[in-house]
Scaffold this active site. Structure first.
Site, mmCIF file in Angstrom:
data_model
loop_
_atom_site.group_PDB
_atom_site.id
_atom_site.type_symbol
_atom_site.label_atom_id
_atom_site.label_comp_id
_atom_site.label_asym_id
_atom_site.label_seq_id
_atom_site.Cartn_x
_atom_site.Cartn_y
_atom_site.Cartn_z
ATOM 1 N N SER A 1 0.840 -1.196 0.000
ATOM 2 C CA SER A 1 0.000 0.000 0.000
ATOM 3 C C SER A 1 0.882 1.255 0.000
ATOM 4 O O SER A 1 1.605 1.506 -0.954
ATOM 5 C CB SER A 1 -0.972 -0.025 1.185
ATOM 6 O OG SER A 1 -1.933 1.004 1.074
ATOM 7 N N HIS B 1 -8.695 0.808 -0.192
ATOM 8 C CA HIS B 1 -8.558 -0.239 -1.214
ATOM 9 C C HIS B 1 -9.907 -0.928 -1.504
ATOM 10 O O HIS B 1 -9.975 -2.144 -1.618
ATOM 11 C CB HIS B 1 -7.497 -1.263 -0.801
ATOM 12 C CG HIS B 1 -6.138 -0.665 -0.660
ATOM 13 N ND1 HIS B 1 -5.415 -0.192 -1.744
ATOM 14 C CD2 HIS B 1 -5.377 -0.420 0.442
ATOM 15 C CE1 HIS B 1 -4.267 0.301 -1.309
ATOM 16 N NE2 HIS B 1 -4.225 0.189 0.006
#
Length: 288
Positions: free
Chosen positions: A88, A191
């Site tokens: 991430s 996400h």
């Protein structure tokens, strides 16, 4: 031997990160302070756990500390990695390491990313343990359709993301099928489809930058494959609302000759995930 650096994301933050690094890189610390309008050292060393958990602060702190950790590792060892990957937010440090942007540009981009993600509708995330990915998709479709798979971290460890009320009832949704369902200390449905507006605005923001193609191999969270020669902005834009395909990313890197992974930054979260992925791979392919 293939040296692979992996960079953690928000889950590895904690008060006190960077304590030993800030005195080593005073010029970069001053650059960070000028962008943030506050002391990065004060944020990392003196902020409360609650303040540091604000995604705007977490992303900033983790980017700076991971980037300085990388520079420190290269200075100590004299070796640049052969490939890099980040989980991430960690992907931004991987791209910094690969020369896609300099330290200051990366920080500016991360600051805006954190702002946009913080402005997204309130949500949450939870780790689901012991349930296969296909079954998780089935259960969510049937019983929690507003929740998405967000992070495919390791075999049997999947993070899901969605509205806070839906996340709060996931223990009942999965019932005995899950070994555990653990809510994560985050303020958004990262996400997932709920980040689509933030991703679109972030893409517009990135258009003002000219990002270079990576000079070493960088694995994308979105594709679980190396960045090509196209503009990295597209993958970074998509990453905000797409699952982090960490298991596939590491499996891809395990095909390198004699892969040696080194986690750069606070904690050992990714080291543990790599070990799990490697173990499963060996179990499925005993001769690998």
């Amino acid at each position: 031997m293939t040296l692979i650096h992996v960079f953690p994301g928000q889950g590895s933050h904690r008060p006190g990160i960077g304590r030993d690094l800030f005195p080593k890189f005073p010029h970069l610390v001053r650059q960070a302070d000028s962008v943030l309008g506050r002391s990065i050292a004060d944020l990392c060393l003196n902020a409360s756990a609650q303040e540091l958990t604000d995604t705007r602060n977490t992303q900033t702190a983790m980017y700076v500390v991971n980037a300085l950790s990388y520079l420190d590792a290269v200075r100590e060892t004299g070796r640049v990695p052969d490939a890099v990957a980040g989980h991430s937010l960690g992907e931004y440090v991987a791209l910094f390491a690969a020369g896609t942007f300099d330290f200051l540009t990366g920080l500016e981009i991360v600051v805006r990313r954190g702002e946009l993600m913080a402005q997204a509708p309130e949500g949450g995330m939870a780790a689901v343990m012991g349930v296969a990915e296909d079954r998780i998709h089935e259960i969510l479709a049937e019983r929690a359709p507003a929740v998405d798979v967000a992070n495919l971290n390791a075999p049997g460890q999947t993070v899901v993301s969605g509205p806070r009320d839906d996340i709060a009832r996931l223990k009942d949704v999965f019932g005995s099928e899950a070994k555990a369902v653990v809510a994560l200390n985050v303020g958004g449905a990262f996400h997932s489809r709920h980040m689509a507006d933030a991703a679109a605005e972030f893409g517009t923001f990135l258009a003002q930058y000219r990002l270079a193609s990576p000079r070493i191999e960088v694995i994308s969270n979105v594709t679980a494959r190396p960045y090509g020669t196209d503009d990295p902005a597209d993958l970074l834009t998509r990453q905000i609302a797409s699952p982090v395909r960490w298991t596939e990313s590491i499996a891809h890197l395990l095909d390198r000759p004699e892969p040696e992974f080194r986690e750069i930054g606070p904690g050992q979260v990714l080291t543990g995930l790599v070990a799990q992925i490697r173990t499963q791979r060996r179990a499925l392919s005993p001769t690998a």
